[in-house]
Motif scaffolding. Structure first.
Motif, PDB file in Angstrom:
ATOM      1  N   UNK A 104       3.948   0.533  -3.546  1.00 53.33           N
ATOM      2  CA  UNK A 104       2.768   0.927  -4.310  1.00 53.33           C
ATOM      3  C   UNK A 104       2.667   2.429  -4.413  1.00 53.33           C
ATOM      4  N   UNK A 105       1.768   2.875  -5.259  1.00 51.30           N
ATOM      5  CA  UNK A 105       1.610   4.300  -5.514  1.00 51.30           C
ATOM      6  C   UNK A 105       1.128   5.097  -4.325  1.00 51.30           C
ATOM      7  N   UNK A 106       0.185   4.550  -3.563  1.00 49.58           N
ATOM      8  CA  UNK A 106      -0.338   5.242  -2.382  1.00 49.58           C
ATOM      9  C   UNK A 106      -0.539   4.237  -1.258  1.00 49.58           C
ATOM     10  N   UNK A 107      -0.738   4.739  -0.064  1.00 43.96           N
ATOM     11  CA  UNK A 107      -0.990   3.895   1.083  1.00 43.96           C
ATOM     12  C   UNK A 107      -2.251   3.059   0.939  1.00 43.96           C
ATOM     13  N   UNK A 108      -3.160   3.459   0.048  1.00 44.18           N
ATOM     14  CA  UNK A 108      -4.388   2.683  -0.170  1.00 44.18           C
ATOM     15  C   UNK A 108      -4.090   1.289  -0.699  1.00 44.18           C
ATOM     16  N   UNK A 109      -2.931   1.107  -1.308  1.00 44.64           N
ATOM     17  CA  UNK A 109      -2.563  -0.198  -1.849  1.00 44.64           C
ATOM     18  C   UNK A 109      -1.970  -1.133  -0.801  1.00 44.64           C
ATOM     19  N   UNK A 110      -1.827  -0.663   0.422  1.00 40.68           N
ATOM     20  CA  UNK A 110      -1.163  -1.465   1.454  1.00 40.68           C
ATOM     21  C   UNK A 110      -1.911  -2.741   1.817  1.00 40.68           C
ATOM     22  N   UNK A 111      -3.183  -2.839   1.483  1.00 42.99           N
ATOM     23  CA  UNK A 111      -3.937  -4.055   1.790  1.00 42.99           C
ATOM     24  C   UNK A 111      -3.441  -5.267   1.004  1.00 42.99           C
ATOM     25  N   UNK A 112      -2.595  -5.030  -0.001  1.00 42.76           N
ATOM     26  CA  UNK A 112      -2.009  -6.155  -0.730  1.00 42.76           C
ATOM     27  C   UNK A 112      -1.280  -7.093   0.233  1.00 42.76           C
ATOM     28  N   UNK A 113      -0.730  -6.537   1.294  1.00 46.16           N
ATOM     29  CA  UNK A 113       0.000  -7.351   2.271  1.00 46.16           C
ATOM     30  C   UNK A 113      -0.930  -8.353   2.951  1.00 46.16           C
ATOM     31  N   UNK A 114      -2.110  -7.905   3.339  1.00 45.73           N
ATOM     32  CA  UNK A 114      -3.041  -8.751   4.085  1.00 45.73           C
ATOM     33  C   UNK A 114      -3.937  -9.610   3.202  1.00 45.73           C
ATOM     34  N   UNK A 115      -4.272  -9.114   2.023  1.00 47.65           N
ATOM     35  CA  UNK A 115      -5.235  -9.822   1.177  1.00 47.65           C
ATOM     36  C   UNK A 115      -4.610 -10.646   0.063  1.00 47.65           C
ATOM     37  N   UNK A 116      -3.319 -10.500  -0.162  1.00 47.48           N
ATOM     38  CA  UNK A 116      -2.670 -11.285  -1.216  1.00 47.48           C
ATOM     39  C   UNK A 116      -1.436 -12.031  -0.703  1.00 47.48           C
ATOM     40  N   UNK A 117      -0.517 -11.313  -0.072  1.00 46.27           N
ATOM     41  CA  UNK A 117       0.745 -11.944   0.335  1.00 46.27           C
ATOM     42  C   UNK A 117       0.593 -12.900   1.517  1.00 46.27           C
ATOM     43  N   UNK A 118      -0.065 -12.473   2.589  1.00 44.77           N
ATOM     44  CA  UNK A 118      -0.230 -13.372   3.745  1.00 44.77           C
ATOM     45  C   UNK A 118      -0.923 -14.675   3.368  1.00 44.77           C
ATOM     46  N   UNK A 119      -2.037 -14.631   2.642  1.00 47.74           N
ATOM     47  CA  UNK A 119      -2.688 -15.898   2.276  1.00 47.74           C
ATOM     48  C   UNK A 119      -1.810 -16.798   1.402  1.00 47.74           C
ATOM     49  N   UNK A 120      -1.050 -16.210   0.483  1.00 45.57           N
ATOM     50  CA  UNK A 120      -0.199 -17.030  -0.372  1.00 45.57           C
ATOM     51  C   UNK A 120       0.869 -17.747   0.449  1.00 45.57           C
ATOM     52  N   UNK A 121       1.507 -17.040   1.377  1.00 38.77           N
ATOM     53  CA  UNK A 121       2.540 -17.683   2.181  1.00 38.77           C
ATOM     54  C   UNK A 121       1.961 -18.613   3.240  1.00 38.77           C
ATOM     55  N   UNK A 122       0.739 -18.375   3.663  1.00 42.54           N
ATOM     56  CA  UNK A 122       0.071 -19.324   4.554  1.00 42.54           C
ATOM     57  C   UNK A 122      -0.159 -20.632   3.807  1.00 42.54           C
ATOM     58  N   UNK A 123      -0.557 -20.548   2.546  1.00 40.33           N
ATOM     59  CA  UNK A 123      -0.725 -21.739   1.721  1.00 40.33           C
ATOM     60  C   UNK A 123       0.600 -22.503   1.586  1.00 40.33           C
ATOM     61  N   UNK A 124       1.703 -21.771   1.517  1.00 38.07           N
ATOM     62  CA  UNK A 124       3.021 -22.393   1.385  1.00 38.07           C
ATOM     63  C   UNK A 124       3.582 -22.854   2.737  1.00 38.07           C
TER      64      UNK A 124
END
Length: 137
Positions: free
Chosen positions: A39-59
């Protein structure tokens, strides 16, 4: 291991489309997964916790504790191979390797010997036991 660029505080559309096209059981239960994003800045790092982890938990995947985020300023810096990004990548890779080893995966030769259904094009690749739906040709 899965990596996506960050787009509007989430994963990219192409990344999500890929996972929308597979069954929610396609990864199998408890498959170890290392998630990473750019991502462009470290502020975007929450994508890991708020988007990717939940998606793979669902899978039904097991997401490794250390996720890797690489901001633009971390690419090609003077720190090179000794910077914080390198340290996060090494830690995450060690966790994933330990989890895979812990699962006692059969050796490559054993997997090939037990798999008579792989297409011949897989003979020179690392082969794990595969679904018989792949056929023999």
């Amino acid at each position: 291991m899965t990596v996506t660029p960050t787009f509007t505080a989430s994963y990219s559309g192409l990344f999500k489309t890929f996972f929308d096209c597979i069954e929610d059981t396609a990864l199998g239960v408890d498959k170890p997964v290392l998630v990473a994003a750019t991502g462009g800045t470290g502020r975007h790092s929450l994508v890991l916790e708020h988007a990717l982890r939940p998606m793979f938990a669902y899978l039904s995947a097991v997401v490794m504790p250390t996720a890797v985020f690489a901001a633009t300023e971390e690419w090609g810096g003077e720190d090179g191979a000794q910077g914080p990004l390198h340290g996060r990548v090494e830690r995450a890779a060690r966790e994933l390797a330990a989890e895979v080893e812990r699962r006692d995966t059969p050796a490559i030769g054993e997997a090939r010997a037990s798999c008579n259904t792989c297409p011949s094009s897989f003979a020179t690749r690392i082969c794990a036991p595969c679904p018989s739906s792949w056929g023999t040709g």
